[in-house]
Write an enzyme that holds these catalytic residues in place. Structure first.
Site, PDB file in Angstrom:
ATOM      1  CD  GLU A   1      58.937  32.997  61.290  1.00 42.22           C
ATOM      2  OE1 GLU A   1      57.950  31.980  60.663  1.00 42.22           O
ATOM      3  OE2 GLU A   1      58.876  34.267  61.276  1.00 42.22           O
TER       4      GLU A   1
ATOM      5  CB  SER B   1     114.357  45.650  26.236  1.00 42.37           C
ATOM      6  OG  SER B   1     114.314  46.117  24.924  1.00 42.37           O
TER       7      SER B   1
END
Lengths: 176, 750
Positions: B170, B445
């Site tokens: 690069e 319940s």
């Protein structure tokens, strides 16, 4: 002869009563299967889907023996926490005890050690709760730890200005 | 001074001032953005770490699943961190180094042997060990809106090969230019003119960095000029090493769904499943190859193209003499070596992450969580979560077409108070409405244990075998109307001991009990069990007509399972900052709430539910000797199917129903219970440990009537009683002579 016959018959009757039950292993031994009650949600579809085999009727087991000794990992962590606490590193001590609690949350030593670390960090309210929790997990025979825990509860209550509660806890500690 | 010279001087000064002002503005921007933006890192959320010690209940299957979830690779002989081997019941694991909230555990080799479902021997670094913990599963991240993710690295930790490959490819003049490279620009202009198109760029690493930080990808002269100015400013304020380190952390390397992979630290994990430090030459070269175009050189999608580019990087390294011929020819022959699937995923467990965020909301702003790079250590257990999801899918399938319309939610926690799994719906991984937290549905319940507990606490003489009438009951409501609740089977059952009425969930008996002690005391008991919601005190509340979320029900059952202390269930244990220091710890908060003696009685009754009552279907999945306690819940017209219960180490709640609140064919027993049972089969390693409690009397009672009896009598059982309330009536010892007659017959061969 007649009395002997009566006693013999009674003995047989009683032995009959006893032998009708399966071998005794405490309270929760298995019993022969009885008619299964209708489930609140029982349906044809359900029984086809979920109950490939009907479990036999069993009872809750109430154990009387003391809990098994805690494992080496918990001992290891408590000992590391103690060392960290001695060095004044309360955060690390708390972290070790937190790990011990995750491994064995029912070990009263962990709860008591946590209470001590929290007290050292001037957190009397939570320290009291952990000490009370350890008391709840201890058996009556574990007097040394019970005394220690109640004394700590007393100290916590003094810190929080609850002098009457502290006195009660102190008396509890003395009773062991 | 001549007028002309003066004008010229003024112009020069003006231009210089303008340039200086422009440069100052750029510099200010650079410093602010560089200091701020470069460190924006999402927070990572980890699950619990698996603690290994002798005696720990653990199966080979579970350990394998755990190792796979943490990205361990199975090999014949583990040679580097992140590998493990299994031979029969022996595991050798090369643990990775991991920074926990308290210490950093170094990479180490451990071995353990499993026997009878638990760890028999544990060896670490060749010596017996008391305790070893594996690194936790990465549950996910809390990302910024752009979903940028990265793992910060320091320049000194980056392999030289990688730096060499990057600079060779690069920016060969990186250490000599001042932000822009005139020779590179000249070369690019020449080549582009020659090709009559854009053929080569001349951006230095510094320019690439400022382009990512401050500018748009647009290709214009103006943007290029700005890029150059910014690059010079960056070079003026920061050293080469600082710029390089920032670049290594910033560079974009790929995409995983909506998550953008930035930086070589995360890139190494994403493509190779390993840390940056352990990358080989060819792996470093491949990562550098990807920089040029993460999409077009994606090694998973375009392996040939990526291989060609990687080899180009290796050639460039050879050209600039960063590697010798031998290393080059060896590396160039290797395969790409990328893992088949990326390790880290996002939003796989959105319901749990949702709860984590809510727990953290009181201490952290959302932006902090998205940008501060925090490490959040939670109690999440991937095995339990997956089992829960699997069970729900299986149940839905079993119900065929009906199942398609069913939704579900579940929460699983340790009895210590850690929430380990949260399922917010029946489609795993789908974010959205979190039913486990936000869906408040009638609990049916499930309220009955609270009614029984309220009865014990009321001091009205109720105990487990108190006789309750299960005959028809009519309650006059405030508005003068009457209400006559019915049992599920539409039958009345006469006088029933309380514990059996609970086991079989008899509505008539429990409404009668609740009306006797008062609905306010039931509401107070629910509050003491940890329910924060407003509870109505109308008679219908005695059948659980009010809605609660699965998380609230979990809180209730957590307290029911306790020794009298309420624990606020938590998800987060520790939060550390990016330097690994503890920023926040969330300790278990205890609150003494309900007498442990009364809870002991309820815990007995809830076991009877499992053995003899509506929960008995659980033993089609669990071993018969695995004690558990729980309760079914079904709302009106079977709109909601609930099951909540606990074992010796876990508490779990499962809800099933429809989002449109229409009736289903499910009851608590047929819908939620099988899911609960399957979860517990995997999650729970300890059966309920129900032991005698000081201060409680254990008496023999007749099973049917609940009256006092003796151990040697027929159809009796021993049950716990609070000394303040014990049964007085004595039942006959012999209830039937049939067993005796049968016994005599058997003596004479009848």
């Amino acid at each position: 002869m007649r009395r002997l016959w009566t006693v013999g018959s009674l003995a047989l009757l009683l032995s009959g009563c006893v032998t009708m039950r399966p071998p005794h292993q405490g309270v929760g031994q298995e019993r022969p299967s009885q008619n299964q009650e209708i489930d609140e949600g029982a349906s044809t579809q359900e029984s086809q889907l979920e109950e490939p085999r009907k479990p036999k009727k069993i009872r809750p087991v109430i154990r009387n023996s003391p809990r098994q000794k805690s494992n080496g990992a918990v001992n290891h962590l408590i000992s590391k926490a103690n060392k960290a606490q001695r060095d004044g590193d309360f955060a690390t001590a708390e972290s070790y005890l937190e790990r011990a609690y995750r491994i064995s949350h029912r070990d009263p030593r962990v709860s008591l050690a946590m209470a001590e670390v929290l007290f050292a960090q001037e957190k009397p309210s939570q320290s009291e709760q952990w000490a009370l929790r350890s008391i709840g997990l201890l058996r009556n025979q574990q007097v040394i730890m019970l005394r220690k825990a109640w004394e700590l509860v007393s100290q916590c209550r003094i810190e929080m200005g609850d002098y009457e509660g502290a006195r009660t806890a102190r008396l509890k500690a003395k009773s062991y | 001074m001549k007028k002309k010279t003066k004008i010229l001087l003024a112009m020069v000064v003006s231009v210089s001032l303008m340039l200086a002002a422009g440069f100052a503005w750029i510099s200010w921007n650079v410093v602010e953005a560089f200091e701020g933006k470069k460190w924006r890192i999402p927070s990572l959320v980890y699950g619990r770490s698996l603690e290994l010690y002798s005696g720990k209940s653990l199966s080979g299957k579970l350990l394998r699943q755990e190792l796979q979830a943490t990205g361990y690779k199975k090999v014949r002989v583990p040679k580097s961190p992140g590998e493990y081997a299994q031979t029969a019941n022996k595991f050798v694991i090369y643990k990775r180094s991991f920074r926990f909230w308290d210490t950093t555990d170094d990479a180490s080799k451990i071995s353990l042997t499993l026997a009878d479902g638990s760890i028999d021997r544990l060896i670490s670094q060749g010596r017996p060990a008391d305790l070893v913990r594996l690194e936790p599963v990465l549950l996910g991240g809390i990302y910024p809106h752009d979903f940028e993710d990265r793992k910060l690295i320091k320049l000194e930790d980056v392999p030289q090969n990688l730096i060499d490959a990057l600079l060779a490819t690069e920016d060969q003049g990186f250490y000599s230019h001042w932000g822009v490279s005139p020779t590179a620009i000249a070369r690019a202009i020449y080549l582009n003119l020659k090709a009559q198109r854009y053929a080569q760029g001349a951006s230095t690493i510094t320019q690439q960095l400022v382009k990512n930080f401050f500018l748009t990808p647009e290709r214009s002269l103006k943007r290029k000029m700005l890029e150059a100015s910014y690059a010079i400013a960056v070079e003026a304020f920061y050293s080469k090493d600082e710029i390089l380190e920032t670049y290594l952390n910033e560079v974009y390397l790929g995409q995983s769904g909506s998550r953008a992979i930035h930086g070589f630290g995360l890139g190494a994990e994403f493509y190779f499943g390993k840390s940056l430090e352990s990358l080989s030459l060819q792996e470093s070269a491949l990562l550098v190859a990807i920089v040029n175009g993460p999409s077009i050189f994606n090694p998973r999608r375009f392996p040939t193209r990526a291989l060609k580019r990687r080899n180009l990087v290796l050639n460039l390294m050879l050209d600039v003499e960063k590697i010798d011929k031998e290393s080059h020819s060896k590396a160039i022959k290797t395969k790409l070596g990328v893992t088949s699937t990326p390790r880290a995923q996002t939003l796989k467990y959105p319901a749990y992450l949702d709860l984590v965020k809510r727990h953290l909301a009181r201490d952290y702003a959302n932006e902090d969580l998205q940008q501060e790079g925090l490490q959040i250590f939670t109690a999440f257990d991937i095995n339990i979560q997956r089992q829960g999801e699997k069970s729900i899918i299986k149940r839905k399938k079993a119900w065929g077409r009906t199942g398609k319309q069913l939704e579900a939610a579940a929460v699983v926690a340790s009895l210590g108070g850690d929430i380990e799994a949260v399922i917010g719906g029946s489609t795993p991984g789908l974010p959205g409405f979190n039913r486990a937290l936000d869906s408040k549905r009638p609990i049916g319940s499930l309220v009955k244990p609270a009614i029984a507990l309220a009865a014990f606490r009321a001091g009205a003489g109720y105990h487990l075998t108190s006789s309750l009438s299960d005959e028809k009951i009519t309650v006059t409501l405030d508005d003068g109307k009457t209400w006559s609740p019915k049992n599920y089977d539409l039958e009345s059952h006469g006088d029933v001991p309380l514990y059996l009425a609970l086991a079989h969930s008899y509505n008539q008996a429990f409404v009668r009990l609740g009306m006797d002690i008062g609905t306010e005391s039931v509401a107070q008991t629910l509050f003491d069990l940890g329910i924060d919601d407003d509870i109505p005190t109308n008679p219908a509340m005695l059948l659980g007509s009010f809605g609660l979320s699965p998380l609230s029900v979990l809180q209730m059952f957590q307290t029911l399972a306790s020794q009298g202390f309420m624990v606020k269930p938590r998800t987060v244990r520790y939060v550390t900052n990016r330097d690994g220091e503890i920023q926040k710890s969330y300790q278990i908060q205890l609150q003494e709430s309900i007498s442990k003696e009364y809870l002991h009685l309820i815990q007995y009754a809830l076991q009877v539910v499992m053995y003899e009552g509506t929960g008995r279907g659980a033993y089609a999945y669990l071993p018969r000797d695995f004690s558990a306690a729980g309760k079914t819940g079904t709302s009106n017209n079977k709109r909601d199917s609930w099951f909540a219960g606990f074992t010796g180490d876990k508490v779990a709640v499962v809800w099933m129903g429809r989002d449109d609140n229409k009736p289903t064919p499910l009851t608590g027993s047929s819908g939620a219970l099988p899911v609960w049972s399957e979860i517990m089969k995997t999650a729970s390693l300890e059966p309920m440990d129900y032991r005698q409690l000081d201060g409680i009397e254990y008496l023999w009672v007749d099973e049917t009537t609940g009256e006092r009896s003796f151990e040697f009598c027929q159809e009796v059982r021993q049950m716990p009683f609070h000394p303040s309330s014990i049964p007085e009536a004595v039942a006959p010892c012999i209830k039937s002579t049939k067993p005796i007659v049968d016994w005599f017959k058997s003596l004479f061969g009848g």
